[in-house]
Design a protein around this motif. Structure first.
Motif, PDB file in Angstrom:
ATOM      1  N   ALA A 102       0.657  -8.106   9.017  1.00 26.35           N
ATOM      2  CA  ALA A 102       1.494  -7.122   9.484  1.00 26.35           C
ATOM      3  C   ALA A 102       0.382  -6.096  10.311  1.00 26.35           C
ATOM      4  O   ALA A 102      -0.464  -5.589  10.266  1.00 26.35           O
ATOM      5  CB  ALA A 102       2.541  -6.289   8.854  1.00 26.35           C
ATOM      6  N   PRO A 103      -0.811  -5.843   7.718  1.00 26.53           N
ATOM      7  CA  PRO A 103      -2.047  -5.328   8.017  1.00 26.53           C
ATOM      8  C   PRO A 103      -3.034  -5.999   9.223  1.00 26.53           C
ATOM      9  O   PRO A 103      -3.651  -4.645   9.770  1.00 26.53           O
ATOM     10  CB  PRO A 103      -2.333  -5.235   7.136  1.00 26.53           C
ATOM     11  N   ASP A 104      -3.036  -7.375   9.014  1.00 24.20           N
ATOM     12  CA  ASP A 104      -4.248  -7.565   9.927  1.00 24.20           C
ATOM     13  C   ASP A 104      -3.674  -7.553  11.168  1.00 24.20           C
ATOM     14  O   ASP A 104      -4.819  -7.465  12.125  1.00 24.20           O
ATOM     15  CB  ASP A 104      -4.520  -9.028   9.611  1.00 24.20           C
ATOM     16  N   VAL A 105      -2.495  -7.623  11.898  1.00 23.54           N
ATOM     17  CA  VAL A 105      -2.445  -6.971  13.620  1.00 23.54           C
ATOM     18  C   VAL A 105      -2.713  -5.760  13.781  1.00 23.54           C
ATOM     19  O   VAL A 105      -3.020  -5.414  14.049  1.00 23.54           O
ATOM     20  CB  VAL A 105      -0.969  -7.007  13.875  1.00 23.54           C
ATOM     21  N   LEU A 106      -2.420  -4.934  12.785  1.00 24.53           N
ATOM     22  CA  LEU A 106      -2.317  -3.763  13.067  1.00 24.53           C
ATOM     23  C   LEU A 106      -3.420  -3.059  13.447  1.00 24.53           C
ATOM     24  O   LEU A 106      -4.021  -2.107  14.044  1.00 24.53           O
ATOM     25  CB  LEU A 106      -1.862  -2.951  11.508  1.00 24.53           C
ATOM     26  N   HIS A 107      -4.666  -3.643  12.249  1.00 24.40           N
ATOM     27  CA  HIS A 107      -6.295  -3.125  11.982  1.00 24.40           C
ATOM     28  C   HIS A 107      -6.554  -3.860  13.534  1.00 24.40           C
ATOM     29  O   HIS A 107      -7.387  -3.614  14.232  1.00 24.40           O
ATOM     30  CB  HIS A 107      -6.287  -3.682  11.276  1.00 24.40           C
ATOM     31  N   PHE A 108      -6.577  -5.406  13.932  1.00 23.13           N
ATOM     32  CA  PHE A 108      -6.699  -5.346  15.457  1.00 23.13           C
ATOM     33  C   PHE A 108      -6.144  -5.018  16.660  1.00 23.13           C
ATOM     34  O   PHE A 108      -6.929  -4.482  17.556  1.00 23.13           O
ATOM     35  CB  PHE A 108      -6.061  -7.286  15.328  1.00 23.13           C
ATOM     36  N   LEU A 109      -5.164  -5.401  16.107  1.00 21.70           N
ATOM     37  CA  LEU A 109      -4.767  -4.431  17.471  1.00 21.70           C
ATOM     38  C   LEU A 109      -5.141  -2.665  18.303  1.00 21.70           C
ATOM     39  O   LEU A 109      -5.422  -1.919  18.738  1.00 21.70           O
ATOM     40  CB  LEU A 109      -3.477  -4.582  18.021  1.00 21.70           C
ATOM     41  N   CYS A 110      -4.345  -2.247  16.671  1.00 23.16           N
ATOM     42  CA  CYS A 110      -4.676  -0.686  16.936  1.00 23.16           C
ATOM     43  C   CYS A 110      -6.296   0.072  16.958  1.00 23.16           C
ATOM     44  O   CYS A 110      -6.757   0.675  17.010  1.00 23.16           O
ATOM     45  CB  CYS A 110      -3.859   0.156  16.099  1.00 23.16           C
ATOM     46  N   ASP A 111      -6.620  -0.555  15.550  1.00 25.01           N
ATOM     47  CA  ASP A 111      -7.868   0.082  15.375  1.00 25.01           C
ATOM     48  C   ASP A 111      -9.176  -0.207  15.826  1.00 25.01           C
ATOM     49  O   ASP A 111      -9.893   0.015  16.818  1.00 25.01           O
ATOM     50  CB  ASP A 111      -8.468  -0.473  13.719  1.00 25.01           C
ATOM     51  N   THR A 112      -9.313  -2.293  16.278  1.00 21.02           N
ATOM     52  CA  THR A 112     -10.570  -2.499  17.232  1.00 21.02           C
ATOM     53  C   THR A 112     -10.314  -2.415  18.390  1.00 21.02           C
ATOM     54  O   THR A 112     -10.828  -2.271  19.325  1.00 21.02           O
ATOM     55  CB  THR A 112     -10.317  -4.028  16.699  1.00 21.02           C
ATOM     56  N   GLN A 113      -8.981  -2.811  19.042  1.00 20.12           N
ATOM     57  CA  GLN A 113      -8.654  -2.581  20.612  1.00 20.12           C
ATOM     58  C   GLN A 113      -8.105  -1.381  21.055  1.00 20.12           C
ATOM     59  O   GLN A 113      -7.726  -1.405  22.138  1.00 20.12           O
ATOM     60  CB  GLN A 113      -7.641  -4.277  20.480  1.00 20.12           C
ATOM     61  N   GLY A 114      -7.791  -0.291  20.323  1.00 22.98           N
ATOM     62  CA  GLY A 114      -7.278   0.611  21.001  1.00 22.98           C
ATOM     63  C   GLY A 114      -6.004   1.150  21.121  1.00 22.98           C
ATOM     64  O   GLY A 114      -5.405   2.174  21.633  1.00 22.98           O
ATOM     65  N   VAL A 115      -5.000  -0.029  21.030  1.00 27.01           N
ATOM     66  CA  VAL A 115      -3.564  -0.020  21.622  1.00 27.01           C
ATOM     67  C   VAL A 115      -3.191   1.132  20.398  1.00 27.01           C
ATOM     68  O   VAL A 115      -3.124   1.138  18.941  1.00 27.01           O
ATOM     69  CB  VAL A 115      -3.205  -1.184  21.128  1.00 27.01           C
ATOM     70  N   PRO A 116      -2.488   2.483  20.757  1.00 26.79           N
ATOM     71  CA  PRO A 116      -1.069   3.400  19.869  1.00 26.79           C
ATOM     72  C   PRO A 116      -0.877   2.522  19.018  1.00 26.79           C
ATOM     73  O   PRO A 116       0.095   1.687  19.884  1.00 26.79           O
ATOM     74  CB  PRO A 116      -1.073   4.431  21.430  1.00 26.79           C
ATOM     75  N   ALA A 117      -0.576   3.031  18.106  1.00 31.20           N
ATOM     76  CA  ALA A 117       0.203   2.206  17.418  1.00 31.20           C
ATOM     77  C   ALA A 117       2.339   2.338  17.495  1.00 31.20           C
ATOM     78  O   ALA A 117       2.615   1.614  17.513  1.00 31.20           O
ATOM     79  CB  ALA A 117       0.363   3.072  16.076  1.00 31.20           C
ATOM     80  N   GLN A 118       2.242   3.256  18.343  1.00 35.95           N
ATOM     81  CA  GLN A 118       3.866   3.510  19.052  1.00 35.95           C
ATOM     82  C   GLN A 118       3.980   2.790  19.989  1.00 35.95           C
ATOM     83  O   GLN A 118       5.281   2.883  21.007  1.00 35.95           O
ATOM     84  CB  GLN A 118       4.199   4.955  19.125  1.00 35.95           C
ATOM     85  N   ARG A 119       2.320   1.681  20.169  1.00 36.58           N
ATOM     86  CA  ARG A 119       3.380   0.820  21.767  1.00 36.58           C
ATOM     87  C   ARG A 119       3.323  -0.769  20.821  1.00 36.58           C
ATOM     88  O   ARG A 119       3.405  -1.914  21.736  1.00 36.58           O
ATOM     89  CB  ARG A 119       2.307   1.244  22.564  1.00 36.58           C
ATOM     90  N   VAL A 120       3.437  -0.632  19.642  1.00 34.38           N
ATOM     91  CA  VAL A 120       3.232  -1.798  19.123  1.00 34.38           C
ATOM     92  C   VAL A 120       4.450  -2.191  18.454  1.00 34.38           C
ATOM     93  O   VAL A 120       5.285  -0.647  17.687  1.00 34.38           O
ATOM     94  CB  VAL A 120       2.134  -1.734  17.972  1.00 34.38           C
ATOM     95  N   ILE A 121       5.431  -3.357  18.496  1.00 32.89           N
ATOM     96  CA  ILE A 121       6.582  -3.644  17.757  1.00 32.89           C
ATOM     97  C   ILE A 121       5.883  -4.777  16.755  1.00 32.89           C
ATOM     98  O   ILE A 121       5.626  -5.749  17.686  1.00 32.89           O
ATOM     99  CB  ILE A 121       7.799  -3.939  18.725  1.00 32.89           C
ATOM    100  N   LEU A 122       6.508  -4.964  15.407  1.00 30.96           N
ATOM    101  CA  LEU A 122       6.726  -5.514  14.440  1.00 30.96           C
ATOM    102  C   LEU A 122       7.312  -6.845  14.276  1.00 30.96           C
ATOM    103  O   LEU A 122       8.189  -6.073  13.980  1.00 30.96           O
ATOM    104  CB  LEU A 122       5.093  -5.256  13.348  1.00 30.96           C
ATOM    105  N   GLY A 123       7.682  -7.957  14.442  1.00 32.55           N
ATOM    106  CA  GLY A 123       8.684  -7.779  14.931  1.00 32.55           C
ATOM    107  C   GLY A 123       8.770  -9.355  13.703  1.00 32.55           C
ATOM    108  O   GLY A 123       7.715  -9.897  12.608  1.00 32.55           O
ATOM    109  N   HIS A 124       9.957  -9.570  12.995  1.00 34.99           N
ATOM    110  CA  HIS A 124      10.467 -10.542  12.179  1.00 34.99           C
ATOM    111  C   HIS A 124       9.919 -10.237  10.758  1.00 34.99           C
ATOM    112  O   HIS A 124       9.486 -10.650   9.542  1.00 34.99           O
ATOM    113  CB  HIS A 124      10.129 -12.089  12.326  1.00 34.99           C
ATOM    114  N   LEU A 125       9.867  -8.985  10.460  1.00 36.96           N
ATOM    115  CA  LEU A 125       9.322  -8.032   9.685  1.00 36.96           C
ATOM    116  C   LEU A 125      10.636  -8.380   7.595  1.00 36.96           C
ATOM    117  O   LEU A 125       9.974  -8.371   7.153  1.00 36.96           O
ATOM    118  CB  LEU A 125       9.828  -6.908   9.285  1.00 36.96           C
ATOM    119  N   HIS A 126      11.760  -8.698   8.396  1.00 40.90           N
ATOM    120  CA  HIS A 126      12.594  -8.768   7.102  1.00 40.90           C
ATOM    121  C   HIS A 126      12.370 -10.250   6.847  1.00 40.90           C
ATOM    122  O   HIS A 126      12.611 -10.591   5.702  1.00 40.90           O
ATOM    123  CB  HIS A 126      14.342  -8.616   8.001  1.00 40.90           C
ATOM    124  N   ARG A 127      12.267 -11.333   7.014  1.00 41.96           N
ATOM    125  CA  ARG A 127      11.329 -12.437   6.516  1.00 41.96           C
ATOM    126  C   ARG A 127      10.521 -12.294   5.669  1.00 41.96           C
ATOM    127  O   ARG A 127      10.261 -13.427   4.788  1.00 41.96           O
ATOM    128  CB  ARG A 127      11.178 -13.480   8.063  1.00 41.96           C
TER     129      ARG A 127
END
Length: 301
Positions: free
Chosen positions: A168-193
């Protein structure tokens, strides 16, 4: 511009979505699960009908491009069941595609995603991408870069398959920090696993939506932590970011085959959430949060 949710029958106001299964599959095929394809129209309809009988009004199918989403069949199922369906474009891990099956589209993924979001009779309402186990490999970065470009062109939300709930941290860094996608437009799936409360809190504080999907599969030992994970997020003020989905991916997992299926969310989980976390949090998880997560200020390039 007013935000709307793009369903297979057209755009609707967020308040029309209703009680939602935020991550599931009516149709899917993958070489990773040979002989276990979801490809039965009547079985899909039975799941939707049973879900609707319990008060369900919307299902989000995360089956991306090339994995048998049968997008053209979804409008008929939506009409027959009375359930809104949101479909996905995007791309999963490379192992879910036949060898050599990606070459013809690989260099034009952003354009492919944009077309599926904005053109044709049946349009996708989200983009689905995937990380690797505990990391992002080159394939994931390539697909996520294209997904980010498609998001910036359309405002479509991006749903992320976290392999075993990790990275999850790597995804957030890449999508939000590097690619500029606003965090509220991202849905992280399978966190319960991967029920690490610190990771969950970190993701919540970043502002993303957190999807707990695929509950009560026999092989998910994390099920026993599900209510604790939801309670921990609610206690720290993040109840408005939680989503729930069934993530049914094999015929045996359907309710008609004695699996939990799509109806389990409402018949099994919702009463527990109402009892242990309260009806307001249950309403947020099943109704209010999906209405915000999947609404977009749609643009057409």
């Amino acid at each position: 511009m007013t935000a709307v949710i793009r369903t297979v029958l057209g755009d609707i106001a967020p308040e029309e979505l209703g009680v939602c299964d935020a991550h599931d599959h009516l149709f899917v095929r993958t070489p990773a699960l040979p002989g276990q394809e979801l490809d039965d129209d009547e079985a899909a309809l039975a799941e939707l009908t049973a879900f609707a009988a319990l008060g369900g009004r919307a299902v989000v199918q995360w089956t991306p491009w090339g994995m048998g989403p049968r997008t053209e069949d979804l409008p008929g199922l939506s009409r027959r069941s009375g359930v809104h369906i949101i479909s996905a474009t995007g791309m999963h891990q490379a192992r879910h595609y036949a060898r050599g099956g990606l070459e013809r589209v690989y260099d034009g993924l952003a354009g492919l995603f944009i077309r599926e979001l904005t053109e044709g009779r049946v349009r996708a309402g989200m983009i689905k991408v995937a990380g690797a186990y505990h990391r992002l490999d080159d394939h994931a970065r390539h697909v996520m870069t294209a997904a980010a470009e498609a998001h910036h062109a359309t405002d479509a939300p991006i749903g992320v398959h976290l392999e075993a709930g990790t990275a999850a941290p790597d995804v957030l860094h890449f999508l939000c920090d590097t690619q500029g996608v606003p965090a509220q437009r991202v849905i992280l799936g399978h966190l319960h696993r991967f029920p690490d409360p610190r990771i969950h809190q970190q993701a919540a504080e970043a502002g993303v939506f957190l999807a707990f999907d695929g509950p009560s599969r026999v092989h998910h030992a994390a099920d026993s932590h599900l209510l604790d994970s939801l309670a921990a997020l609610a206690d720290t003020g993040h109840a408005e970011q939680i989503l729930l989905g069934g993530d049914t991916v094999t015929p045996a997992a359907r309710s008609a085959a004695d699996g939990p299926g799509i109806p389990f969310l409402l018949g099994g989980l919702r009463p527990r959430i109402e009892r242990e976390l309260g009806p307001d949090i249950a309403s947020a998880i099943f109704t209010d949060n999906p209405a915000r997560a999947f609404a977009a200020h749609w643009q057409r390039p």
